[in-house]
Scaffold this motif. Structure first.
Motif, short mmCIF file in Angstrom:
data_model
loop_
_atom_site.label_atom_id
_atom_site.label_comp_id
_atom_site.label_asym_id
_atom_site.label_seq_id
_atom_site.Cartn_x
_atom_site.Cartn_y
_atom_site.Cartn_z
N SER A 106 0.45 4.58 -11.93
CA SER A 106 1.04 5.06 -10.64
C SER A 106 2.40 3.70 -10.59
O SER A 106 3.37 4.05 -9.81
N VAL A 107 1.62 2.44 -10.28
CA VAL A 107 2.20 1.87 -10.17
C VAL A 107 3.31 1.24 -11.22
O VAL A 107 4.43 0.59 -10.71
N PHE A 108 2.80 1.26 -11.99
CA PHE A 108 3.52 1.20 -13.51
C PHE A 108 4.82 1.48 -14.07
O PHE A 108 5.74 1.50 -13.77
N PHE A 109 4.69 3.28 -13.56
CA PHE A 109 5.63 4.30 -12.93
C PHE A 109 6.53 3.29 -12.09
O PHE A 109 7.70 3.16 -12.64
N TYR A 110 6.45 2.78 -11.19
CA TYR A 110 7.25 2.58 -9.88
C TYR A 110 8.14 1.70 -10.78
O TYR A 110 9.09 1.21 -10.21
N ILE A 142 5.69 -5.05 -2.49
CA ILE A 142 4.76 -3.95 -1.23
C ILE A 142 5.09 -3.29 -1.58
O ILE A 142 3.48 -2.17 -0.83
N VAL A 143 5.85 -2.55 -1.73
CA VAL A 143 5.91 -0.76 -2.10
C VAL A 143 4.86 0.08 -3.19
O VAL A 143 3.82 0.81 -2.88
N ALA A 144 4.76 -1.25 -3.90
CA ALA A 144 4.05 -0.65 -5.26
C ALA A 144 1.79 -0.80 -5.08
O ALA A 144 1.79 0.36 -5.14
N ILE A 145 2.02 -1.78 -3.62
CA ILE A 145 0.93 -2.42 -3.37
C ILE A 145 -0.04 -0.81 -2.36
O ILE A 145 -0.62 0.14 -2.34
N ILE A 146 1.15 -0.35 -1.33
CA ILE A 146 1.03 0.71 -0.50
C ILE A 146 0.94 1.88 -1.55
O ILE A 146 0.01 3.14 -0.97
N LEU A 147 1.15 1.75 -2.63
CA LEU A 147 1.28 3.00 -3.40
C LEU A 147 -0.32 3.03 -4.35
O LEU A 147 -0.65 4.14 -3.63
N SER A 148 -0.08 1.59 -4.39
CA SER A 148 -2.18 2.15 -4.99
C SER A 148 -3.42 2.33 -3.78
O SER A 148 -4.05 3.54 -4.25
N TYR A 149 -2.41 2.02 -2.93
CA TYR A 149 -3.44 2.35 -1.66
C TYR A 149 -3.89 3.80 -1.28
O TYR A 149 -4.72 4.43 -1.72
N ILE A 150 -2.60 4.21 -1.40
CA ILE A 150 -2.15 5.80 -1.34
C ILE A 150 -3.04 6.75 -2.51
O ILE A 150 -4.17 7.94 -1.73
N VAL A 151 -2.78 6.18 -3.47
CA VAL A 151 -3.74 6.73 -4.36
C VAL A 151 -5.22 6.57 -4.55
O VAL A 151 -5.50 7.79 -4.66
N LEU A 152 -5.29 5.42 -4.36
CA LEU A 152 -7.10 5.24 -4.30
C LEU A 152 -7.67 5.86 -3.27
O LEU A 152 -8.77 6.40 -3.30
N LEU A 153 -7.21 6.30 -1.78
CA LEU A 153 -7.65 7.17 -0.91
C LEU A 153 -8.03 8.23 -1.33
O LEU A 153 -8.69 8.49 -0.79
N PHE A 154 -6.76 8.99 -1.34
CA PHE A 154 -6.64 10.10 -2.03
C PHE A 154 -7.59 10.33 -2.71
O PHE A 154 -8.46 11.08 -3.16
#
Length: 236
Positions: A52-56, A97-109
């Motif tokens: 997810s982080v890589f694609f973004y 920063i957006v990539a970090i937020i994305l990782s948190y979202i995916v992790l939480l889900f």
């Protein structure tokens, strides 16, 4: 630098590429694994976060960089006193920063869907790995976007680089039984270093975590230099 950082942070959050590739697709993968491979779904969390982080931070930002160059945004830098490196660092930091937020979202889900046990230490160890790796991939995306002139060429060029990096990693397939050549490629694969860092964060393996961090810092320095040396203000 602060103004550029804030503006790019706001615009990045609204990006449709981000919504599809880095949120909806990982969510779909997590749900599919939970349905079809419930006993193994938890084993792929780190790989899904890394992808997810890589694609973004690579694919999506490459398209954004190309779009901004084609619209003449980078030409405006000539009319400002801001050095090129400051501009690249500011915009890249916003995307990281957006990539970090994305990782948190995916992790939480993933935690909710797979009912995983979670320690706050994972976030503390995972965050610097994602920050450094995403910055490296963003700098690399500047380089790739400078090589092409349209979105079609960018898509092909990015895929030529991304697919081997994904396949020559432990994201979804183990490298233990892979051919020797594939294993050798994985040793110098920045995405594999990134993935190992995330896995080490989940396992509290400080030795592997520190090794991954150092390798990614070297990658960060190299990709920053490459992005600065190859940066194109326009297609002309």
């Amino acid at each position: 630098m602060k103004a550029i950082f804030v503006l790019n942070l706001k615009s990045s959050i609204k990006d449709m590429y981000l919504l599809f590739w880095s949120i909806l697709m990982p969510f779909a993968a997590i749900i599919a694994l939970r349905i079809f491979l419930p006993n193994y779904a938890g084993n792929y969390v780190e790989g899904i976060i890394a992808v997810s982080v890589f694609f973004y931070s690579f694919m999506t930002t490459a398209f954004i960089a190309l779009s901004q160059r084609k619209r003449g945004v980078y030409n405006l830098l000539h009319a400002t006193p801001m050095p090129l490196w400051k501009y690249i660092v500011s915009i890249s930091s916003a995307w990281a920063i957006v990539a970090i937020i994305l990782s948190y979202i995916v992790l939480l889900f993933s935690i909710v869907i797979n009912q995983l046990n979670f320690s706050f230490n994972v976030l503390l160890l995972m965050t610097p790995i994602i920050l450094i790796a995403s910055l490296s991939f963003v700098f690399l995306s500047f380089f790739i976007s400078s090589l092409v002139k349209n979105e079609g060429h960018l898509s092909m060029t990015a895929n030529v680089l991304m697919i081997p990096m994904l396949l020559c990693s432990d994201a979804f397939f183990t490298m233990e039984k892979a051919p020797n050549l594939i294993q050798m490629i994985s040793l110098v694969n920045p995405f594999e270093w990134f993935l190992n860092g995330i896995k080490a964060a989940f396992l509290n393996n400080f030795s592997t975590w520190g090794e991954s961090l150092l390798l990614l810092l070297g990658c960060l320095a190299l990709t920053l230099i490459i992005s600065l040396k190859t940066f194109k203000y326009s297609d002309q």
